[in-house]
Design a protein around this motif. Structure first.
Motif, PDB file in Angstrom:
ATOM      1  N   PHE A  86       0.938  -1.253  -0.026  1.00  0.00           N
ATOM      2  CA  PHE A  86       0.016   0.067   0.093  1.00  0.00           C
ATOM      3  C   PHE A  86       0.953   1.166   0.003  1.00  0.00           C
ATOM      4  O   PHE A  86       1.834   1.164   0.517  1.00  0.00           O
ATOM      5  CB  PHE A  86      -0.919   0.101   1.165  1.00  0.00           C
ATOM      6  CG  PHE A  86      -0.165   0.078   2.419  1.00  0.00           C
ATOM      7  CD1 PHE A  86       0.005   1.513   3.128  1.00  0.00           C
ATOM      8  CD2 PHE A  86       0.117  -0.876   3.252  1.00  0.00           C
ATOM      9  CE1 PHE A  86       0.663   1.555   4.330  1.00  0.00           C
ATOM     10  CE2 PHE A  86       0.712  -0.785   4.584  1.00  0.00           C
ATOM     11  CZ  PHE A  86       1.062   0.381   5.012  1.00  0.00           C
ATOM     12  N   ILE A  87       0.268   2.207  -0.385  1.00  0.00           N
ATOM     13  CA  ILE A  87       0.831   3.596  -0.507  1.00  0.00           C
ATOM     14  C   ILE A  87      -0.288   4.498  -0.184  1.00  0.00           C
ATOM     15  O   ILE A  87      -1.313   4.664  -0.727  1.00  0.00           O
ATOM     16  CB  ILE A  87       1.433   4.099  -1.859  1.00  0.00           C
ATOM     17  CG1 ILE A  87       2.793   3.162  -2.272  1.00  0.00           C
ATOM     18  CG2 ILE A  87       2.016   5.432  -1.833  1.00  0.00           C
ATOM     19  CD1 ILE A  87       3.446   3.748  -3.248  1.00  0.00           C
ATOM     20  N   LEU A 110      -4.999   4.877   9.967  1.00  0.00           N
ATOM     21  CA  LEU A 110      -4.727   4.284  11.339  1.00  0.00           C
ATOM     22  C   LEU A 110      -3.303   3.952  11.500  1.00  0.00           C
ATOM     23  O   LEU A 110      -2.628   3.266  10.761  1.00  0.00           O
ATOM     24  CB  LEU A 110      -5.537   2.973  11.095  1.00  0.00           C
ATOM     25  CG  LEU A 110      -7.049   2.957  10.920  1.00  0.00           C
ATOM     26  CD1 LEU A 110      -7.352   1.428  10.761  1.00  0.00           C
ATOM     27  CD2 LEU A 110      -7.652   3.679  12.154  1.00  0.00           C
ATOM     28  N   GLY A 111      -2.547   4.545  12.474  1.00  0.00           N
ATOM     29  CA  GLY A 111      -1.224   4.602  12.594  1.00  0.00           C
ATOM     30  C   GLY A 111      -0.645   5.913  13.390  1.00  0.00           C
ATOM     31  O   GLY A 111      -1.365   6.988  13.530  1.00  0.00           O
ATOM     32  N   GLY A 128      -3.459  -2.070  10.407  1.00  0.00           N
ATOM     33  CA  GLY A 128      -4.230  -0.966   9.747  1.00  0.00           C
ATOM     34  C   GLY A 128      -5.343  -1.894   9.144  1.00  0.00           C
ATOM     35  O   GLY A 128      -5.695  -2.983   9.613  1.00  0.00           O
ATOM     36  N   THR A 129      -5.958  -1.174   8.062  1.00  0.00           N
ATOM     37  CA  THR A 129      -6.829  -1.912   7.323  1.00  0.00           C
ATOM     38  C   THR A 129      -6.671  -3.019   6.614  1.00  0.00           C
ATOM     39  O   THR A 129      -7.395  -3.880   6.366  1.00  0.00           O
ATOM     40  CB  THR A 129      -7.549  -0.668   6.419  1.00  0.00           C
ATOM     41  OG1 THR A 129      -6.682  -0.281   5.381  1.00  0.00           O
ATOM     42  CG2 THR A 129      -8.142   0.568   7.134  1.00  0.00           C
ATOM     43  N   LEU A 130      -5.329  -3.260   6.437  1.00  0.00           N
ATOM     44  CA  LEU A 130      -4.819  -4.380   5.490  1.00  0.00           C
ATOM     45  C   LEU A 130      -4.211  -5.294   6.502  1.00  0.00           C
ATOM     46  O   LEU A 130      -3.856  -6.324   6.053  1.00  0.00           O
ATOM     47  CB  LEU A 130      -3.927  -4.031   4.615  1.00  0.00           C
ATOM     48  CG  LEU A 130      -4.208  -3.184   3.364  1.00  0.00           C
ATOM     49  CD1 LEU A 130      -3.213  -2.697   2.417  1.00  0.00           C
ATOM     50  CD2 LEU A 130      -5.559  -3.656   2.566  1.00  0.00           C
ATOM     51  N   GLY A 131      -4.397  -5.191   7.861  1.00  0.00           N
ATOM     52  CA  GLY A 131      -3.861  -6.291   8.777  1.00  0.00           C
ATOM     53  C   GLY A 131      -2.322  -5.579   9.122  1.00  0.00           C
ATOM     54  O   GLY A 131      -2.141  -4.770   8.891  1.00  0.00           O
ATOM     55  N   VAL A 156       2.588  -7.930   6.919  1.00  0.00           N
ATOM     56  CA  VAL A 156       3.423  -9.031   7.636  1.00  0.00           C
ATOM     57  C   VAL A 156       2.847 -10.553   7.040  1.00  0.00           C
ATOM     58  O   VAL A 156       3.697 -11.231   6.956  1.00  0.00           O
ATOM     59  CB  VAL A 156       2.825  -9.078   9.197  1.00  0.00           C
ATOM     60  CG1 VAL A 156       3.418 -10.437  10.011  1.00  0.00           C
ATOM     61  CG2 VAL A 156       3.262  -7.856   9.961  1.00  0.00           C
ATOM     62  N   ASP A 157       1.790 -10.585   6.375  1.00  0.00           N
ATOM     63  CA  ASP A 157       1.442 -11.884   5.704  1.00  0.00           C
ATOM     64  C   ASP A 157       2.492 -12.178   4.705  1.00  0.00           C
ATOM     65  O   ASP A 157       2.789 -13.282   4.230  1.00  0.00           O
ATOM     66  CB  ASP A 157      -0.166 -11.632   5.366  1.00  0.00           C
ATOM     67  CG  ASP A 157      -1.020 -11.718   6.394  1.00  0.00           C
ATOM     68  OD1 ASP A 157      -0.565 -12.156   7.652  1.00  0.00           O
ATOM     69  OD2 ASP A 157      -2.310 -11.544   6.344  1.00  0.00           O
ATOM     70  N   ARG A 158       2.474 -10.905   4.118  1.00  0.00           N
ATOM     71  CA  ARG A 158       3.457 -11.182   2.626  1.00  0.00           C
ATOM     72  C   ARG A 158       4.872 -11.353   3.059  1.00  0.00           C
ATOM     73  O   ARG A 158       5.481 -12.187   2.728  1.00  0.00           O
ATOM     74  CB  ARG A 158       3.418  -9.834   1.737  1.00  0.00           C
ATOM     75  CG  ARG A 158       4.157  -9.981   0.742  1.00  0.00           C
ATOM     76  CD  ARG A 158       4.016  -8.746  -0.164  1.00  0.00           C
ATOM     77  NE  ARG A 158       4.668  -8.781  -1.344  1.00  0.00           N
ATOM     78  CZ  ARG A 158       4.836  -7.621  -2.324  1.00  0.00           C
ATOM     79  NH1 ARG A 158       4.148  -6.635  -2.264  1.00  0.00           N
ATOM     80  NH2 ARG A 158       5.609  -8.034  -3.429  1.00  0.00           N
TER      81      ARG A 158
END
Length: 382
Positions: A86-87, A110-111, A128-131, A156-158
């Motif tokens: 994300f950017i 969020l952050g 955040g919204t993407l985890g 973190v999943d990536r």
């Protein structure tokens, strides 16, 4: 149930050691890889965020009535080309002007943004919204003022997916290490099994105790001399017969005065003090084995036996000669020649007495005198 042999115990122990070591190394490698991947993600996110913040398109679009119309396509192009997840471009108050999910545009970021509002670039791990993600936040400056903020990050999943890609190599390395360790351990234990004849530590301990007891109980002296000429072992009998000092093991035979005694050769006789020793030295795979027997009493008994045999032979000869003389005297008496019989007996008695007196007068050692008289009788018989 039969106890495990020493080789079997060594095999299991070494396999456990190899397995624990290989697994520990693999875990440490994976932990290190995760740390490196996380650091790399932070560095990449920082580089992308700083590059976006420095792009002229961002500062120009902020003055438009609808900045998102220009910033959203620009941010997505950069995100896809750089490989980040994300950017997010946002106003100083945290209102999003771009986001991978268009529905999040216009909502609050969020952050943490505090350090960036002070003009600093920082990284953090935040959900955040993407985890959970490893993200970087940097300010967009215009005339020294913070006019916008840019956040770029990798989830973190990536990072975990990239780490899972390393599991295959890690598992292969662990399996290879276990295979090589098992093969090497099997070879070592096979050699150990041949050398120990499959015996366990208890049996080996009992054999050692038995051999040690026999070694110290045997009456013959035993010396083991290494190839370098040093005394490696001597039992109690050898220590007593040769008068060896305490701590003789490990010292050179020349230092102990045993060089001649331990030299190669068949059984020989050595005089050590008042002892007559029979020594036998034989070569072995580890050096020389020397056996020492005390033959002092045997030598004395042999000498005594030889003397007794000589005396017995002398007495037999004297008895035989006396029987001949007596038979002659009896024959003369039977023939009536009494005077000749008396003269012969008297002459023989006088000759024997004179010989005895001469020998006893010349030789003061009774045993030697008796030996000479016996030899004289044997010579007279022959």
């Amino acid at each position: 149930m039969r106890r495990w042999s020493l080789a079997g115990q060594m095999l299991v122990l070494q396999l456990l050691v190899v397995a624990v070591t290989a697994t520990g190394c693999a875990v440490l490698a994976l932990v290190q890889a995760h740390r490196l991947l996380t650091d790399d993600a932070g560095h990449r996110a920082t580089a992308v965020a700083v590059s976006v913040a420095a792009a002229p398109e961002v500062a120009d679009a902020l003055d438009d009535p609808d900045p998102s119309a220009r910033l959203q396509p620009f941010a997505e192009r950069v995100r896809l080309s750089t490989g980040v997840d994300f950017i997010t471009i946002m106003r100083p108050d945290g209102t999003r002007l771009s986001h991978p999910h268009r529905s999040e545009i216009g909502r609050r970021f969020l952050g943490n943004t505090g350090p960036a509002l002070r003009g600093e670039t920082f990284t953090e791990t935040y959900t955040g919204t993407l985890g959970p993600s490893e993200r970087a936040v940097t300010p967009v400056l215009s005339d020294g003022r913070v006019v916008a903020l840019v956040s770029a990050g990798i989830t973190v999943d990536r990072i975990s997916a990239m780490l899972r890609g390393q599991f295959g190599w890690g598992g292969f390395i662990v399996a290879l290490a276990l295979g090589l360790g098992a093969a090497g351990t099997w070879l070592v234990t096979a050699r150990l099994r041949r050398q120990t004849h499959g015996l366990g530590p208890v049996e080996l301990g009992r054999i050692h105790e038995h051999h040690d007891a026999v070694l110290h109980a045997v009456r013959e002296g035993l010396l083991l001399v290494g190839g370098d000429g040093r005394l490696t072992l001597c039992n109690d009998a050898a220590r007593l017969l040769l008068g060896l000092p305490a701590g003789a093991e490990g010292r050179h035979v020349d230092e102990l005065g045993l060089a001649e005694l331990t030299a190669a050769g068949e059984e020989r006789v050595h005089l050590v003090g008042e002892r007559v020793l029979a020594v036998n030295s034989a070569a072995s795979r580890l050096g020389r084995v020397v056996t020492v027997r005390d033959t002092t009493e045997l030598q004395a008994l042999t000498g005594q036996l030889d003397a007794e045999r000589g005396f017995a032979e002398s007495l037999r000869s004297a008895a035989h000669e006396a029987a001949n003389r007596l038979h002659t005297v009896i024959t003369l008496v039977e023939l009536g020649r009494t005077e000749e019989a008396v003269a012969l007996g008297t002459a023989e008695l006088r000759a024997a007495q004179e010989l005895t007196d001469r020998v006893m007068g010349a030789v003061r050692e009774p045993v030697l005198a008796a030996l000479l008289l016996g030899k004289s009788a044997e010579a007279a018989e022959r």
